[in-house]
Write a protein that holds these residues in place. Sequence first.
Motif, short mmCIF file in Angstrom:
data_model
loop_
_atom_site.label_atom_id
_atom_site.label_comp_id
_atom_site.label_asym_id
_atom_site.label_seq_id
_atom_site.Cartn_x
_atom_site.Cartn_y
_atom_site.Cartn_z
N ASP A 171 1.16 -1.05 0.15
CA ASP A 171 -0.12 0.01 -0.01
C ASP A 171 1.03 1.36 0.14
N GLY A 172 1.78 1.23 1.29
CA GLY A 172 2.28 2.18 0.36
C GLY A 172 3.30 2.66 -0.46
N TYR A 173 3.55 1.49 -1.71
CA TYR A 173 4.31 2.29 -2.66
C TYR A 173 2.77 2.54 -3.85
N ARG A 174 1.94 2.26 -3.81
CA ARG A 174 1.09 2.61 -4.52
C ARG A 174 0.62 4.43 -4.17
N ARG A 175 0.54 3.91 -3.05
CA ARG A 175 0.05 5.85 -2.31
C ARG A 175 1.32 6.71 -2.89
N ALA A 176 2.36 6.08 -2.59
CA ALA A 176 4.20 6.56 -2.78
C ALA A 176 3.55 7.66 -4.99
N ILE A 177 3.46 6.56 -4.97
CA ILE A 177 3.45 6.69 -6.94
C ILE A 177 1.86 7.41 -7.45
N GLU A 178 1.01 7.31 -5.79
CA GLU A 178 -0.59 8.38 -7.03
C GLU A 178 0.22 9.29 -6.02
N ALA A 179 0.93 10.17 -5.45
CA ALA A 179 0.98 11.38 -5.14
C ALA A 179 1.96 12.23 -6.07
N HIS A 180 2.47 10.85 -6.50
CA HIS A 180 3.89 11.43 -7.63
C HIS A 180 2.98 12.05 -8.56
N ARG A 181 2.46 11.17 -8.85
CA ARG A 181 1.26 12.00 -10.02
C ARG A 181 0.45 12.94 -10.14
N GLN A 182 0.15 13.13 -8.61
CA GLN A 182 -1.19 14.75 -8.44
C GLN A 182 0.15 16.01 -8.07
N ALA A 183 1.33 15.53 -8.12
CA ALA A 183 3.19 16.02 -7.40
C ALA A 183 3.06 16.55 -9.29
N ALA A 184 3.42 16.63 -10.16
CA ALA A 184 3.95 16.46 -11.32
C ALA A 184 2.45 16.57 -12.31
N PRO A 185 1.68 18.28 -11.75
CA PRO A 185 0.91 17.62 -13.15
C PRO A 185 1.37 17.96 -14.42
N PRO A 186 0.17 17.54 -14.82
CA PRO A 186 0.73 17.41 -16.93
C PRO A 186 0.89 18.33 -17.38
N SER A 187 2.19 18.47 -18.53
CA SER A 187 2.43 19.97 -18.61
C SER A 187 1.29 20.70 -20.11
N GLN A 188 0.60 21.82 -20.02
CA GLN A 188 0.02 22.21 -20.50
C GLN A 188 1.11 23.39 -21.48
#
Length: 194
Positions: free
Chosen positions: A93-110
């Motif tokens: 679970d910790g690994y999955r939470r870390a991946i999700e946090a990374h995806r939210q912190a790095a917004p898609p390029s605009q």
Amino acid sequence: MPELVGRIQGVAFDVDTGRLDVVPDAPAVGTKLRWSAPKLIAAANETVPGANVRALHILAPAPMKASSSPAAADTTPQPTTPAVPVERRTPPDGYRRAIEAHRQAAPPSQVDPTIAQAVERQNAVMRELSQRAFPEAEQRADDQPGPTDTGVQQRRREFAATETAALLRARAERAHRAGAAVLLPRAAPLRTSA
């Protein structure tokens, strides 16, 4: 191959696939094995009837264990146990939470609209400069040769004049050797290129 005796060691043989795993004692020996693999496979099949070796798998080099003699080794292939497929475990679970946090912190390029407009303006200017430098074929008359065609035609004319002058000179020299007098036409001076 006599030069490989004592330098390689068979470590496994898979009966199902016909793969023989061998370990060389040095990287150079491994390279030699790779180059001579078809010969070694044929030799193994001749030496051990029914072995049916189809592939040679060369492992990383390792020092050889001392043995009484290379011929004393058992030449019958030993079947290996089939490898158990690796089961993929569910990530913690910790690994999955870390991946999700990374995806939210790095917004898609605009793309910034002002940058996109500047790029479009630059492309339009480059297209205009290109059209001025290299006019399209439709803009000139169909019977008019292009600038490249004119240069090619000029070089062909110069080549033809040079060839004609060389042929006339060769004929005159041949006639002179035969004893006949021939008058050469006066050729126009040839242009030289820089």
